[in-house]
Scaffold this motif. Structure first.
Motif, PDB file in Angstrom:
ATOM      1  N   LYS A 174       0.835  -1.200   0.000  1.00  0.00           N
ATOM      2  CA  LYS A 174       0.000   0.000   0.000  1.00  0.00           C
ATOM      3  C   LYS A 174       0.867   1.246   0.000  1.00  0.00           C
ATOM      4  O   LYS A 174       2.028   1.202   0.405  1.00  0.00           O
ATOM      5  CB  LYS A 174      -0.911   0.017   1.241  1.00  0.00           C
ATOM      6  CG  LYS A 174      -1.910  -1.124   1.310  1.00  0.00           C
ATOM      7  CD  LYS A 174      -2.758  -1.009   2.558  1.00  0.00           C
ATOM      8  CE  LYS A 174      -3.778  -2.139   2.637  1.00  0.00           C
ATOM      9  NZ  LYS A 174      -4.614  -2.036   3.862  1.00  0.00           N
ATOM     10  N   ASN A 175       0.282   2.351  -0.472  1.00  0.00           N
ATOM     11  CA  ASN A 175       0.985   3.625  -0.388  1.00  0.00           C
ATOM     12  C   ASN A 175       1.181   3.985   1.078  1.00  0.00           C
ATOM     13  O   ASN A 175       0.331   3.689   1.914  1.00  0.00           O
ATOM     14  CB  ASN A 175       0.174   4.728  -1.062  1.00  0.00           C
ATOM     15  CG  ASN A 175       0.035   4.524  -2.558  1.00  0.00           C
ATOM     16  OD1 ASN A 175       0.724   3.700  -3.146  1.00  0.00           O
ATOM     17  ND2 ASN A 175      -0.862   5.275  -3.172  1.00  0.00           N
ATOM     18  N   CYS A 176       2.299   4.629   1.369  1.00  0.00           N
ATOM     19  CA  CYS A 176       2.511   5.094   2.754  1.00  0.00           C
ATOM     20  C   CYS A 176       3.095   6.499   2.726  1.00  0.00           C
ATOM     21  O   CYS A 176       3.680   6.922   1.724  1.00  0.00           O
ATOM     22  CB  CYS A 176       3.408   4.134   3.537  1.00  0.00           C
ATOM     23  SG  CYS A 176       5.162   4.173   3.101  1.00  0.00           S
ATOM     24  N   THR A 177       2.910   7.215   3.817  1.00  0.00           N
ATOM     25  CA  THR A 177       3.367   8.602   3.886  1.00  0.00           C
ATOM     26  C   THR A 177       4.463   8.776   4.934  1.00  0.00           C
ATOM     27  O   THR A 177       4.454   8.135   5.983  1.00  0.00           O
ATOM     28  CB  THR A 177       2.200   9.544   4.243  1.00  0.00           C
ATOM     29  OG1 THR A 177       1.602   9.108   5.479  1.00  0.00           O
ATOM     30  CG2 THR A 177       1.152   9.537   3.150  1.00  0.00           C
ATOM     31  N   LEU A 178       5.405   9.643   4.586  1.00  0.00           N
ATOM     32  CA  LEU A 178       6.440  10.064   5.538  1.00  0.00           C
ATOM     33  C   LEU A 178       6.063  11.467   5.997  1.00  0.00           C
ATOM     34  O   LEU A 178       6.046  12.409   5.197  1.00  0.00           O
ATOM     35  CB  LEU A 178       7.820  10.072   4.865  1.00  0.00           C
ATOM     36  CG  LEU A 178       8.399   8.692   4.534  1.00  0.00           C
ATOM     37  CD1 LEU A 178       9.648   8.833   3.667  1.00  0.00           C
ATOM     38  CD2 LEU A 178       8.727   7.925   5.814  1.00  0.00           C
ATOM     39  N   ILE A 179       5.723  11.590   7.269  1.00  0.00           N
ATOM     40  CA  ILE A 179       5.190  12.843   7.802  1.00  0.00           C
ATOM     41  C   ILE A 179       6.274  13.638   8.534  1.00  0.00           C
ATOM     42  O   ILE A 179       7.064  13.077   9.313  1.00  0.00           O
ATOM     43  CB  ILE A 179       4.024  12.552   8.759  1.00  0.00           C
ATOM     44  CG1 ILE A 179       2.935  11.751   8.014  1.00  0.00           C
ATOM     45  CG2 ILE A 179       3.432  13.836   9.326  1.00  0.00           C
ATOM     46  CD1 ILE A 179       1.837  11.220   8.915  1.00  0.00           C
ATOM     47  N   ASP A 180       6.309  14.935   8.260  1.00  0.00           N
ATOM     48  CA  ASP A 180       7.238  15.854   8.933  1.00  0.00           C
ATOM     49  C   ASP A 180       8.707  15.469   8.713  1.00  0.00           C
ATOM     50  O   ASP A 180       9.148  15.362   7.591  1.00  0.00           O
ATOM     51  CB  ASP A 180       6.907  15.947  10.426  1.00  0.00           C
ATOM     52  CG  ASP A 180       5.536  16.581  10.653  1.00  0.00           C
ATOM     53  OD1 ASP A 180       5.061  17.326   9.765  1.00  0.00           O
ATOM     54  OD2 ASP A 180       4.913  16.306  11.696  1.00  0.00           O
ATOM     55  N   ALA A 192       4.081  19.496   0.259  1.00  0.00           N
ATOM     56  CA  ALA A 192       3.137  18.380   0.448  1.00  0.00           C
ATOM     57  C   ALA A 192       3.822  17.238   1.186  1.00  0.00           C
ATOM     58  O   ALA A 192       5.050  17.100   1.163  1.00  0.00           O
ATOM     59  CB  ALA A 192       2.611  17.886  -0.903  1.00  0.00           C
ATOM     60  N   VAL A 193       3.000  16.444   1.847  1.00  0.00           N
ATOM     61  CA  VAL A 193       3.514  15.268   2.536  1.00  0.00           C
ATOM     62  C   VAL A 193       4.085  14.301   1.500  1.00  0.00           C
ATOM     63  O   VAL A 193       3.543  14.143   0.401  1.00  0.00           O
ATOM     64  CB  VAL A 193       2.384  14.580   3.334  1.00  0.00           C
ATOM     65  CG1 VAL A 193       2.846  13.240   3.899  1.00  0.00           C
ATOM     66  CG2 VAL A 193       1.908  15.497   4.447  1.00  0.00           C
ATOM     67  N   TRP A 209      11.366  15.214   5.450  1.00  0.00           N
ATOM     68  CA  TRP A 209      11.365  14.157   4.426  1.00  0.00           C
ATOM     69  C   TRP A 209      11.148  14.781   3.059  1.00  0.00           C
ATOM     70  O   TRP A 209      10.314  15.675   2.898  1.00  0.00           O
ATOM     71  CB  TRP A 209      10.274  13.115   4.690  1.00  0.00           C
ATOM     72  CG  TRP A 209      10.515  12.250   5.893  1.00  0.00           C
ATOM     73  CD1 TRP A 209       9.818  12.256   7.061  1.00  0.00           C
ATOM     74  CD2 TRP A 209      11.521  11.249   6.023  1.00  0.00           C
ATOM     75  NE1 TRP A 209      10.324  11.329   7.932  1.00  0.00           N
ATOM     76  CE2 TRP A 209      11.380  10.675   7.313  1.00  0.00           C
ATOM     77  CE3 TRP A 209      12.535  10.765   5.202  1.00  0.00           C
ATOM     78  CZ2 TRP A 209      12.203   9.668   7.796  1.00  0.00           C
ATOM     79  CZ3 TRP A 209      13.359   9.752   5.669  1.00  0.00           C
ATOM     80  CH2 TRP A 209      13.187   9.209   6.963  1.00  0.00           C
ATOM     81  N   GLN A 210      11.911  14.311   2.060  1.00  0.00           N
ATOM     82  CA  GLN A 210      11.841  14.819   0.699  1.00  0.00           C
ATOM     83  C   GLN A 210      11.582  13.672  -0.288  1.00  0.00           C
ATOM     84  O   GLN A 210      11.854  12.508  -0.003  1.00  0.00           O
ATOM     85  CB  GLN A 210      13.163  15.504   0.312  1.00  0.00           C
ATOM     86  CG  GLN A 210      13.662  16.544   1.292  1.00  0.00           C
ATOM     87  CD  GLN A 210      12.781  17.788   1.346  1.00  0.00           C
ATOM     88  OE1 GLN A 210      12.166  18.164   0.334  1.00  0.00           O
ATOM     89  NE2 GLN A 210      12.711  18.439   2.513  1.00  0.00           N
TER      90      GLN A 210
END
Length: 243
Positions: A140-146, A169-170, A233-234
């Motif tokens: 699944k897609n996942c996000t790296l926050i902050d 954007a996140v 995070w970039q």
């Protein structure tokens, strides 16, 4: 002589009378019943034979009509069957499956240690920098926050972030994609203080994370002082190493 002649004429007259009687009987239907019956039977048989093609044709016509009716019904039945099967219904079901699959792949969760691989690499440029790479190994897609909360060795606090490095954007990682962050380990001009060599590292993907990834550091360790900072995070390595 006269007597013979007279007798001969009487016999001839008798024969003629007999012939006349026979002919009369023939005309009256007497004594020829068998021949008449045969002729009538033959006529009847001939009439029957003559009528047979017409009867046969009539029968064929009826059969053809039945066949035509049957064919018409078959055509109608075929049309009904096609309408019943409902191509659009099939497409609808397929579309439903496709939508479900799309919804599943579009589901996004926060990146976690269990569904990612994290590495820490010392880079030569910029000086005194460490590159953190997180790769999504899940489905699944996942996000790296902050930004990452890092802890070197026995440090009791996590370093602050370069606020100007915050992206618009996140960062979202599809399966197989990677996100990046950089760590400024120490001041390049040696102005930093309280420096030490760290040989272990814990990486929390953000300040609220409960578990940490533990990527390996170079064997000799890395030098860290109180100038330490991290980037947000970039999406690309180049953006991460700008800080």
């Amino acid at each position: 002589m006269f007597t013979r002649t007279h007798r001969t004429r009487m016999l001839a007259a008798a024969a003629l009378a007999a012939a006349t009687l026979t002919l009369t009987a023939c005309n009256n239907g007497e004594g020829v019943d068998d021949e008449g019956a045969s002729t009538e039977s033959a006529a009847t048989a001939t009439a029957s034979t003559t009528a047979s093609p017409e009867a046969s044709g009539s029968s064929k016509g009826s059969t053809g009509g039945a066949a035509g009716s049957s064919g018409g019904s078959g055509s109608s039945g075929s049309s009904g069957s096609t309408g019943s099967s409902g191509t659009s219904g099939s497409s609808g079901a397929t579309g439903g499956s496709a939508d479900s699959a799309s919804d599943s792949s579009a589901t996004t969760v926060a990146c976690a240690k269990t569904s990612t691989r994290t590495t820490a690499t010392a880079v030569s440029r910029p000086l005194n920098h460490l590159l953190l790479t997180v790769t999504n190994t899940g489905s699944k897609n996942c996000t790296l926050i902050d930004y990452p909360a890092v802890r070197f060795g026995e440090a009791q606090s996590v370093p602050p972030a370069f606020e100007d490095s915050k992206p618009q954007a996140v960062v979202t990682l599809a399966p197989g994609e990677s996100g990046y962050a950089s760590v400024l380990l120490s001041a390049a001009d040696g102005s930093g203080s309280n420096g030490y060599t760290a040989k272990s590292l814990e990486v929390y993907f953000n300040a609220a994370a409960n578990t940490a990834a533990t990527p390996s550091l170079p064997t000799k360790g890395v030098y860290v002082d109180d100038s330490i900072r991290v980037s947000y995070w970039q999406s690309t390595m180049a953006d991460a190493l700008t800080w």
